[in-house]
Design a protein around this motif. Structure first.
Motif, PDB file in Angstrom:
ATOM      1  N   ALA A  56       1.969  -5.474   9.800  1.00  0.00           N
ATOM      2  CA  ALA A  56       2.792  -4.575   8.995  1.00  0.00           C
ATOM      3  C   ALA A  56       2.029  -3.867   7.880  1.00  0.00           C
ATOM      4  CB  ALA A  56       3.948  -5.368   8.385  1.00  0.00           C
ATOM      5  N   GLY A  57       0.817  -4.319   7.601  1.00  0.00           N
ATOM      6  CA  GLY A  57       0.101  -3.747   6.468  1.00  0.00           C
ATOM      7  C   GLY A  57       0.784  -4.170   5.180  1.00  0.00           C
ATOM      8  N   TYR A  58       0.611  -3.393   4.129  1.00  0.00           N
ATOM      9  CA  TYR A  58       1.216  -3.741   2.846  1.00  0.00           C
ATOM     10  C   TYR A  58       1.242  -2.546   1.911  1.00  0.00           C
ATOM     11  CZ  TYR A  58      -3.781  -4.432   2.045  1.00  0.00           C
ATOM     12  OH  TYR A  58      -5.139  -4.282   2.005  1.00  0.00           O
ATOM     13  N   ASN A  79      -3.725   0.645   3.044  1.00  0.00           N
ATOM     14  CA  ASN A  79      -2.548  -0.150   3.389  1.00  0.00           C
ATOM     15  C   ASN A  79      -2.721  -1.007   4.641  1.00  0.00           C
ATOM     16  OD1 ASN A  79      -1.248   0.809   1.169  1.00  0.00           O
ATOM     17  ND2 ASN A  79      -0.084   2.349   2.257  1.00  0.00           N
ATOM     18  N   ASN A  80      -3.723  -0.727   5.455  1.00  0.00           N
ATOM     19  CA  ASN A  80      -4.043  -1.528   6.648  1.00  0.00           C
ATOM     20  C   ASN A  80      -2.877  -1.690   7.613  1.00  0.00           C
ATOM     21  OD1 ASN A  80      -6.705  -1.865   5.884  1.00  0.00           O
ATOM     22  ND2 ASN A  80      -6.291  -3.749   4.786  1.00  0.00           N
ATOM     23  N   PHE A  81      -2.044  -0.658   7.742  1.00  0.00           N
ATOM     24  CA  PHE A  81      -0.985  -0.706   8.744  1.00  0.00           C
ATOM     25  C   PHE A  81      -1.621  -0.867  10.117  1.00  0.00           C
ATOM     26  CE2 PHE A  81       1.149   1.864   5.388  1.00  0.00           C
ATOM     27  CZ  PHE A  81       2.081   0.902   5.037  1.00  0.00           C
ATOM     28  N   THR A 134      -0.253 -16.037  -0.834  1.00  0.00           N
ATOM     29  CA  THR A 134       0.086 -15.334   0.399  1.00  0.00           C
ATOM     30  C   THR A 134      -0.714 -15.938   1.548  1.00  0.00           C
ATOM     31  OG1 THR A 134      -1.675 -13.692   0.061  1.00  0.00           O
ATOM     32  CG2 THR A 134       0.521 -13.136  -0.783  1.00  0.00           C
ATOM     33  N   VAL A 135      -0.239 -15.676   2.755  1.00  0.00           N
ATOM     34  CA  VAL A 135      -1.030 -15.964   3.954  1.00  0.00           C
ATOM     35  C   VAL A 135      -1.371 -14.630   4.587  1.00  0.00           C
ATOM     36  CG1 VAL A 135      -0.139 -18.278   4.361  1.00  0.00           C
ATOM     37  CG2 VAL A 135       1.041 -16.345   5.339  1.00  0.00           C
ATOM     38  N   ILE A 136      -2.585 -14.533   5.115  1.00  0.00           N
ATOM     39  CA  ILE A 136      -3.111 -13.250   5.590  1.00  0.00           C
ATOM     40  C   ILE A 136      -3.530 -13.369   7.049  1.00  0.00           C
ATOM     41  CG2 ILE A 136      -4.880 -11.490   5.217  1.00  0.00           C
ATOM     42  CD1 ILE A 136      -5.042 -12.630   2.287  1.00  0.00           C
ATOM     43  N   PHE A 137      -3.012 -12.454   7.866  1.00  0.00           N
ATOM     44  CA  PHE A 137      -3.384 -12.332   9.269  1.00  0.00           C
ATOM     45  C   PHE A 137      -4.125 -11.010   9.419  1.00  0.00           C
ATOM     46  CE2 PHE A 137       0.361 -14.939   9.057  1.00  0.00           C
ATOM     47  CZ  PHE A 137       0.160 -15.923  10.003  1.00  0.00           C
ATOM     48  N   GLU A 138      -5.275 -11.022  10.134  1.00  0.00           N
ATOM     49  CA  GLU A 138      -6.075  -9.811  10.284  1.00  0.00           C
ATOM     50  C   GLU A 138      -6.477  -9.612  11.738  1.00  0.00           C
ATOM     51  OE1 GLU A 138      -8.716  -9.547   6.402  1.00  0.00           O
ATOM     52  OE2 GLU A 138      -8.638 -11.591   7.216  1.00  0.00           O
ATOM     53  N   TYR A 189       2.499  -6.157  -5.662  1.00  0.00           N
ATOM     54  CA  TYR A 189       2.205  -5.644  -4.327  1.00  0.00           C
ATOM     55  C   TYR A 189       3.405  -5.802  -3.402  1.00  0.00           C
ATOM     56  CZ  TYR A 189      -2.725  -5.318  -5.591  1.00  0.00           C
ATOM     57  OH  TYR A 189      -3.907  -4.993  -6.178  1.00  0.00           O
ATOM     58  N   GLY A 190       3.473  -4.957  -2.395  1.00  0.00           N
ATOM     59  CA  GLY A 190       4.570  -4.992  -1.431  1.00  0.00           C
ATOM     60  C   GLY A 190       4.142  -5.642  -0.133  1.00  0.00           C
TER      61      GLY A 190
END
Length: 99
Positions: free
Chosen positions: A41-43, A51-53, A71-75, A90-91
Motif C-alpha cells: 500500500a505504500g504510505y 511513498n513506495n506505492f 511499525t512492521v515493514i514489508f518490502e 505518517y500515514g
C-alpha cells in the motif's frame, strides 16, 4: 498482536508468508500459508520521502509513546519483516482483527 501473529506461524519473520501474492512483484510466491495478507500500500508522509506505492507496506502496531509508535515493514524482494519506530504523523496502514 504482531508478536502473536508471527508466533502462530512458527515464529518465523518471513514476510512472504504474509504477502497477498498477486499484488507483490516477486519471484517466490510459494511461502504464503496463513489467513492474514498484506498488500503493498505504500504510505503517506510529509513529502520528504517517496511513498513506495506497490513496493512496500508499513503497518502500525499498538505499541507507542507520545511521539512515536512501532511499525512492521514489508518490502518487495525482501523476505524479512522489519520493525521500526515511526513518527505518529505518517500515514501508514492498519491491520484489522475480525472477531
Amino acid at each position: 498482536d504482531w508478536i502473536k501473529l508471527i508466533q502462530n506461524n512458527g515464529g518465523e519473520m518471513q514476510s512472504q508468508m504474509f504477502k497477498d501474492s498477486p499484488y507483490w512483484q516477486e519471484e517466490d510466491k510459494s511461502l504464503k500459508k496463513n489467513e492474514f495478507s498484506t498488500r503493498p500500500a505504500g504510505y503517506g508522509n510529509n513529502g520528504e520521502h517517496p511513498n513506495n506505492f506497490k513496493e512496500s507496506s508499513i503497518l502500525w502496531s499498538r505499541t507507542k509513546t507520545e511521539e512515536f509508535a512501532w511499525t512492521v515493514i514489508f518490502e518487495t524482494n525482501k523476505n524479512k519483516i522489519r520493525k521500526a519506530e515511526q513518527h505518529l504523523t505518517y500515514g501508514f496502514s492498519i491491520r484489522c482483527i475480525k472477531k
